[in-house]
Design an enzyme around this catalytic site. Structure first.
Site, PDB file in Angstrom:
ATOM      1  N   ASP A 400       0.863  -1.154   0.000  1.00 17.30           N
ATOM      2  CA  ASP A 400       0.000   0.000   0.000  1.00 17.30           C
ATOM      3  C   ASP A 400       0.917   1.227   0.000  1.00 17.30           C
ATOM      4  O   ASP A 400       2.107   1.110   0.257  1.00 17.30           O
ATOM      5  CB  ASP A 400      -0.847  -0.057   1.281  1.00 17.30           C
ATOM      6  CG  ASP A 400      -1.717   1.152   1.425  1.00 17.30           C
ATOM      7  OD1 ASP A 400      -2.235   1.606   0.399  1.00 17.30           O
ATOM      8  OD2 ASP A 400      -1.879   1.632   2.547  1.00 17.30           O
ATOM      9  N   LYS A 803      -7.232  -4.804  -5.144  1.00 12.89           N
ATOM     10  CA  LYS A 803      -5.959  -5.143  -4.521  1.00 12.89           C
ATOM     11  C   LYS A 803      -5.870  -6.646  -4.315  1.00 12.89           C
ATOM     12  O   LYS A 803      -4.871  -7.288  -4.629  1.00 12.89           O
ATOM     13  CB  LYS A 803      -5.815  -4.431  -3.172  1.00 12.89           C
ATOM     14  CG  LYS A 803      -5.564  -2.962  -3.270  1.00 12.89           C
ATOM     15  CD  LYS A 803      -5.300  -2.359  -1.899  1.00 12.89           C
ATOM     16  CE  LYS A 803      -4.998  -0.877  -2.025  1.00 12.89           C
ATOM     17  NZ  LYS A 803      -4.485  -0.300  -0.786  1.00 12.89           N
TER      18      LYS A 803
END
Lengths: 1159, 346
Positions: A400, A803
């Site tokens: 991230d 993701k």
């Protein structure tokens, strides 16, 4: 054995299907009828009474334990019992109790964690009083009071808040990772309740809404209050996990609690992670079973032949048993007898030992001071204790950005004003000085409204302000006027800014510190304290930001009566709008901007334009018309804005640092050297993501090309991906390309995409829209092929689901070990999807941490986790497994050889006590010490040479090939172990004339040789001899001999003559010189070939790792030099991102005056 | 946001301890295979093995041993024993032989069985140590298939091992001249382990051995009950009979020899057995041909390393030689590679 997944729902009450949720505020009796979930969360499995039965039941569900139970039952049948029952019961009992203890401890932690979360304090309104309660006591229908910066404990309906119009600002980083503030607004009817406790506790509104679900962005329901029905949507709901910001207080009505909250519903599924070694082990165990069955069948056939040729005639001395009528039955029974004897090839202690080793290595992670983050008092934590060795095999890292790579702190770092650069500091000699913690900061004490947290180092700028440099003044005036920040002065002289993006806040704060304090605003004015003088500017218009314009402007009327337009925006955009006279300044500023970009700073250009009253009036009318247009308002406004935003005069540029966490670029470089591929997946916008990519060295200027995939259509995305691949590897479009062939030939599912080598180094940037298309089934391979050829991949504007999909994609086709690291709730999905999930801890209540397998406070600890702990764990685990299989095969296969000389009668070649103790006491401790302490090189060297990580990634130390090698070696060892004593004792006598070849002495000689051989072998595997290793190795041998003498003592024999029948064997055998000569000989013959092989291999076929280790040893002779701190130069000349929030500004809110306090 | 945490006590409360163990900095010795450790080690080990091999071979060679397999020589008796109905018929057999060299020192006499599986699983467990301890004479647990006779009377000693006890009698005669015959005096004592004779085997406590065994019966294959095994020496009876104890210590392999007698070193045999003509006089009781077995008798002297078995000596010698070979080749390879590395580096 599972770890401690905190957010999961193992034992949820099965409830009747809820169709609609119905509740009334402050009405306990009504709400209790529905038996809604309470706000307590429970993740623990057992309580005091259920522990034993439940735990045993679970343990016997494991194949290994069930197998041993089955063996135990076999052993109770006298006809086939070739071993007495205790040889299985003792290990089984020990294994069960150790696992039980571990499970109990795990569960205790879960209880503790539950308790901690459940006992957080919260204010609840009870009968007109605010009462402090614990989280777990909150019920659906309660009205709770939330204070600034506190967590929302349940999903609540916002009733009222301290802000005008009952606006409430929240941060949802926990839920979706976005750190910009969001506004929620209560219904008018409820905002009238304000903080009147009496009204609040008499509020009897009834809510009807959806049953609990996991949709974070959807809520439909109605509020029925005093007969009126009001619609409720997501804008009025505060979810569990949000944080209240910039709002003193607000009141909410609890709608969903505990497991019913959207957060919990979202994190319900916890998949049980297993390492690749676990999978391999399972495969191997099946192989071993097959091998075992094969061996037993072979021996059974042998027995059949023997019975026919010899046993039949030997019946005069040993008649067949009466019950066994046929020889076929007898042979069938022998099969099971051999299954019992040879079962030790699948060692019962294997699984439990593996768990112990992983647990031990997890503790090292928890104990590591070098992964302890002092400012936050946060140690690293191995939350799942069963995945350690996989840390040494990572090939893909998905990271991230916000909060993980960056600190999410923006600081005003440098600026360029009227062609002069401020922010660098120079020493006396004119050398540029690096800014460290000790560098003297600019003293802002002249300004009593300065923000003490702000720091700036270049004194010349402050001097320029004090001297009254008009351009500098104009620059800061622009910063203090052109924004959508709101201010609040709670205490006299203490301003608090509420900004939608941290970038804007940084700019306004900088202006404030340099003496241009944005003080307050109304919908028509902005009050600024200019160098201590209060001035009120009339706000004529806000030309708000959007993604196309990439700039914002304000038009103000100064107290002197001039109308000025101030503009800030992306430099490339502003350049087009400047007056031609700015050209020289533009060139200088451009150079500065390049400089800033090289440092990875986020830049904005600042410009102004003086307007004459007349033309402005004309414009404002057009503007008014456009802003009231019904159709295409946005576009029309944009055109109008363009009319006035032209011929501007450049003032300068700002440079904001999106502060990376400490050591991020260095860590990324180290990880890349270790062949780890890093992909950044962020919800942030493309420009920021790319700029961070540059500043942390993932993207560099020496890359051959950088592809941007940002199409809005499926076909365009495919085209872009293909053209990228065509550049990187034109051959891959040929029919003959092996990968293309493979893809076209094989079935869509289940194949491994091979490595493809591009013709250079490339970067790939792909945005969420394109990703949505690219992740579809028909394009995912295209995406993966292109992405895997790139050195770095950055995905921006991606959703949490995407993701996870990216991680799954790599997992599916690459057969490589993945790691996901993140800090927010939007990372949970990928953390759970990846083989290893890492959470950044430190901020309280971070959901990512709860879902993660490992957590620590700083990204830079990742290199230590992987290169040091992971690598060690992997090497230790591999050494352990190789050795463990070796020692058990060597141990068991001796029986096989003996079968040929004992009529295949399932006679053991060892004392039964030896069989019972071999794995548990005699050989367990040395290998445990090996797998807890061994380190080939210390931590500093493994960080210095990231190449040492390769063997783990390529799975070189334990795989099927290694297993077979050790198997062959074990067969050889067992052969030597049997035939050397056999040859020596055969037809031989003792020096006192008594015979030598009796069964008990023979047994003792073989088992002693075996034990010495495997103990020396573990010594050979040990490279790091601590006192503990020494103690365990020598201690094991000493223990063996003492136990031998004890078990073979008179006393035990006289008590249990049938059980301890080896009485006296130790005394009568260990005194013989031949015995020791046999032991020495077997050790030499077993181990010397291995040493020769290893030595020759090191000389003739050294691996990369061998070479590095040799180099390290060479270095170690000299004192360790301090680690070379390579100062990473950011060579990028790229123009970096403009600093704006990626949303519409609050402009509309401001000009409407909605969010202004009525003063 | 970042506080200086040293000021506030308790802020570093979660800081891990700085111990060598927890930080994985335990002092340790690092081992690895360097040429300096391996090569000298190999040469020394090789030298030790070679020396030891020569020593073992020499000492094994010094042992004098004579082995005579008499199954075929006494084929009449062997035939007779194949039929169980001839159980009580006596059969003797004389086996003459010649000792070419003097057998000096202590000489031991063994009986040797081929193809006799004393190590079968069911055979080895068919005994009861509690009964043999003399504690509970009627305890025949685990003794299947020889627990009780057809009348249900417990067998003492019970079990397959005891039942199959070797029961040939072998006498050794020396013929200094063709007409003179001297019985070589044989000792049946000192042929068992001390622990077996004194701890593992005990007669039931009683003044009169036969009465101690009342209520039990002899194993079916035995001619005499256990308390009459040695008519000459009353001490050598019951469970304490030396031959019995020796037999009960089962052999590991299907071919084995067990110590039968020691030559009593008196008279002409004070220095061992002189060279010359001898004969064994065998009372042939033990059937072996039914299971294709053979039996023999062995006379042997001993040395410090045991008997005449050359295996250990040869194994040591070979191993030593191979180790040296390996050591030389490793040295050669190492030197060559080192040279090459130096060349390639420069």
């Amino acid at each position: 054995m599972s770890g401690i997944p905190l957010v999961r729902v193992p034992f949820r009450k099965q409830k009747k299907n809820e169709k609609e949720r119905c509740l009334q505020a402050n009405n306990k009796e009504f709400n209790e009828k529905f038996e809604y979930e309470h706000n307590a969360i429970k993740t623990a499995k057992y309580n005091f009474f259920t522990f034993l039965p439940l735990n045993l039941f679970e343990q016997f569900q494991r194949v290994a334990n069930a197998y041993f139970l089955f063996l135990l039952l076999l052993q109770l049948i006298p006809q086939i019992s070739s071993l007495v029952w205790y040889t299985t019961v003792i290990p089984l009992a020990l294994v069960l109790s150790m696992t039980g203890v571990k499970d109990a401890i795990d569960d205790m932690f879960r209880h503790k964690n539950d308790k901690q979360v459940n006992n957080r304090p919260i204010l609840v309104i009870v009968n007109g009083m605010v009462k402090e309660e614990k989280w777990l006591n909150i019920r659906v229908g309660d009205i709770i009071k939330l204070q600034n910066n506190s967590f929302v404990p349940a999903d609540v309906l916002l009733l009222s808040s301290s802000e005008p119009y009952s606006l409430t600002y929240i941060e949802t980083a926990e839920l979706d990772g976005e750190t910009n503030l969001k506004v929620k607004q209560a219904l008018v009817v409820t905002s009238n309740l304000e903080d009147n406790l009496e009204k609040l506790s008499n509020f009897k509104g009834e809510v009807r809404c959806d049953p609990p679900n996991n949709k974070l962005d959807k809520f439909t329901g109605v509020l029925i209050h005093e007969g009126e029905t009001y619609a409720l949507d997501n804008e009025k709901i505060l979810l569990r996990g949000c944080t209240i910001r910039n709002t003193d207080w607000c009141y909410g009505l609890v709608i969903y609690a505990g497991q019913d909250t959207k957060l919990m519903q979202n994190s319900g599924k916890t998949t049980f992670k297993r390492t690749s070694i676990d999978h391999l082990m399972n495969v191997l165990v099946i192989w071993i079973f097959v091998f075992l069955i094969g061996m037993c069948s072979f021996l059974t056939i042998g027995h059949g032949i023997w019975e026919n040729q010899k046993g039949y005639f030997f019946q005069i001395y040993l008649p067949f048993e009466e019950e066994i009528s046929s020889s076929a039955l007898c042979i069938f029974l022998i099969f099971w007898s051999y299954v019992i004897i040879l079962n030790t090839v699948v060692p019962i202690s294997l699984y439990v030992s593996v768990e112990i080793i992983r647990l031990g290595n997890s503790f090292y992670i928890n104990w590591d001071r070098k992964m302890f983050y002092i400012p936050k008092n946060t140690p690293a934590q191995a939350r799942t204790t069963t995945l350690n060795e996989e840390l040494g095999q990572i090939q893909y890292v998905f990271s991230d950005k916000t909060g993980t790579l960056t600190q999410n702190i923006m600081t005003f770092y440098k600026c360029s004003i009227n062609g002069r650069l401020y922010g660098d500091i120079y020493s006396m000699t004119g050398q540029k000085v690096e800014i460290t913690q000790d560098t003297e900061k600019v003293d802002f004490s002249y300004n009593n409204l300065a923000d003490p947290k702000f720091s700036f180092y270049d004194k010349t700028l402050a001097e320029a302000v004090k001297k009254g440099n008009p351009m500098v003044h104009l620059f800061f005036l622009c910063l203090s006027l052109c924004h959508t920040v709101m201010s609040e002065e709670k205490v006299e002289g203490e301003l608090v800014y509420q900004a939608q993006s941290p970038d804007e806040e940084a700019l306004v704060t900088a202006a404030r510190n340099f003496g241009f304090v944005f003080h307050s605003r109304t919908s028509e004015t902005i009050t600024v304290m200019e160098m201590g003088v209060t001035k009120v500017y009339d706000l004529l218009a806000i030309l708000d930001f959007n993604n196309v314009r990439k700039r914002m402007s304000v038009i103000v009327k100064t107290p002197e009566g001039k109308v000025i337009l101030f503009c800030k925006g992306a430099d490339t955009i502003i350049w087009e709008l400047l007056h031609s006279s700015c050209k020289p300044l533009q060139d200088i500023t451009m150079e500065h901007l390049d400089d800033f970009a090289g440092d990875g700073l986020r830049t904005l250009a600042v410009a102004y334009r003086e307007l004459d009253e007349e033309s402005f009036q004309k414009w404002i009318q057009k503007h008014h018309r456009a802003s009231t247009a019904v159709e295409d308002r946005e576009e029309k406004l944009g055109l109008i804005y363009e009319e006035i935003e032209k011929d501007m005069m450049l003032i300068g540029a700002t440079a904001i640092e999106d502060k990376l966490q400490d050591g991020v670029p260095e860590t990324i470089v180290t990880l890349m050297k270790a062949n780890i591929i890093i992909w950044v997946l962020t919800g942030d916008k493309q420009e920021t993501a790319v700029s961070i990519g540059y500043s942390c060295n993932m993207l560099t200027d020496d890359m051959d090309d950088m592809f941007v995939i940002d199409a809005k259509e499926s076909s365009m995305v495919l085209k872009q991906l293909r053209s990228a691949r065509r550049v990187m590897k034109p051959d891959s479009f040929l029919r003959t390309d092996p990968v293309t062939k493979l893809i076209s030939q094989s079935e869509k599912k289940n194949f491994i995409l091979p490595e493809e080598v591009p013709n250079g180094s490339y970067g790939l940037i792909i945005d969420g829209h394109s990703l949505a298309y690219a992740l579809e089934e028909d394009m995912e391979l295209e995406l993966l092929r292109t992405a895997c050829m790139c050195k770095s991949v950055i995905c921006c504007r991606v959703t949490p689901l995407q993701k996870a999909q990216m991680v799954e994609l790599v997992k599916k086709y690459k057969n490589m070990v993945t790691l996901a690291i993140g800090d927010g709730a939007n990372d949970i999905s990928m953390i759970k999807a990846a083989h290893i999930g890492v959470g950044i801890s430190g901020q309280e209540g971070m959901q990512a941490v709860l879902a993660s397998d490992f957590s620590f406070a700083q990204f830079r600890f990742l290199q230590r986790l992987l290169l040091v702990h992971g690598r060690w764990s992997y090497i230790r685990m591999c050494k352990f497994l190789c050795y463990f299989f070796y020692k058990n095969f060597a141990f068991t296969l001796v029986h096989f050889w003996y079968a040929f000389f004992s009529g295949f009668s399932a006679e053991t070649v060892f004392d039964e006590w030896f069989i019972a103790f071999y794995n548990l006491f005699y050989t367990s401790l040395p290998v445990l010490a090996l797998s807890l302490f061994d380190q080939d090189v210390n931590d500093l060297w493994s960080l210095r040479f990231p190449e040492l990580y390769y063997p783990g990634q390529n799975n070189l130390y334990f795989n099927k090939k290694e297993f077979v090698k050790y198997l062959i070696y074990a067969i050889y060892t067992s052969f030597v172990l049997f035939f050397i004593p056999f040859g020596t004792t055969y037809n031989s006598v003792r020096s006192n004339g008594k015979d030598f070849s009796d069964y008990q002495s023979f047994t003792l000689i073989i088992q002693t040789s075996l034990l010495v051989v495997v103990t020396v072998q573990v010594g050979l595997e040990t490279t790091y001899w601590t006192a503990v290793n020494q103690f365990f190795i020598w201690g094991s041998l000493a223990m063996y001999f003492s136990i031998m003498f004890l078990l073979y003592s008179d006393g035990l024999f006289l008590l249990f003559p049938q059980t301890f029948q080896f009485m006296g064997t130790a005394r009568n055998t260990f005194i013989l010189p031949q015995v020791w000569l046999i032991i020495a000989l077997t050790v030499a013959i077993c181990l010397l070939p291995l040493i020769v092989l290893r030595f020759l291999k090191m000389d003739l076929l050294p691996t990369q790792t061998n070479k590095i280790l040799a180099k390290i040893r060479e270095c170690m002779k000299n004192p360790v030099p301090p680690p070379a701190r390579t100062k990473l130069r950011r060579t990028s000349s790229r123009r970096s991102a403009y600093a704006f929030a990626h949303q519409h500004g609050f402009g509309a809110l401001i000009t409407s005056g909605k969010n202004m306090k009525s003063r | 946001m970042e506080r200086n945490s040293n000021d506030v006590p308790g802020l570093l409360s979660r800081m891990p301890d700085n111990t060598a163990f927890k930080q994985q900095r335990l002092p340790a010795w690092r081992s690895h295979l360097t040429a300096w450790a391996v090569l000298p080690g190999f040469f020394t080990t090789g030298a030790f093995f070679l020396g030891m091999g020569i020593l073992l071979i020499l000492s094994a060679k010094s042992v004098k041993e004579i082995e005579i397999t008499y199954t075929s020589m006494c084929s009449n008796c062997a035939k007779l024993r194949e039929n169980a109905s001839n159980f009580y018929k006596e059969c003797t057999c004389s086996v003459p032989f010649f000792i070419p060299e003097k057998m000096p020192g202590n000489v031991y006499m063994y009986y040797k069985l081929h193809n006799f599986y004393q190590n079968l699983r069911r055979y080895t467990i068919s005994r009861n140590n509690r009964q043999l301890l003399g504690e509970d004479i009627t305890n025949v647990e685990n003794c299947a298939p020889f627990q009780r006779d057809s009348n249900g009377i417990p067998i003492a000693p019970c079990g397959a091992i005891a039942n199959s006890m070797f029961n040939d009698t072998i006498l050794l005669s020396y013929y200094p001249h063709s007409s003179t015959r001297i019985n070589v005096p044989l000792l049946s004592s000192g042929i068992t382990w001390w622990t077996d004779k004194h701890i593992k085997f005990q007669n039931p406590r009683s003044n009169n051995l036969p009465s101690a065994f009342t209520g039990t019966t002899k194993p079916p294959y035995w001619r005499k009950p256990v308390y009459q095994l040695d008519p000459e020496n009353p001490e050598n009876n019951g469970f304490l009979n030396n031959d019995f104890i020796v037999w009960m210590r089962v052999a590991a392999l299907p071919t084995f020899k067990k110590l039968y007698r020691r030559i009593h070193r008196t008279g002409p045999f004070a220095n061992g057995l002189p060279a010359g003509n001898y004969s064994f006089d065998i009372a042939y009781n033990f059937p072996v041909t039914v299971f294709k077995g053979e039996k023999g008798v062995v006379l042997s002297t001993v040395t410090w390393s045991g008997g005449s078995n050359l295996f250990l000596g040869i194994a040591y010698l070979t191993t030593g030689a191979v180790i040296w070979l390996a050591a030389f080749s490793m040295t050669a390879v190492h030197l060559k590679m080192k040279k090459r590395n130096i060349v390639s580096e420069s």
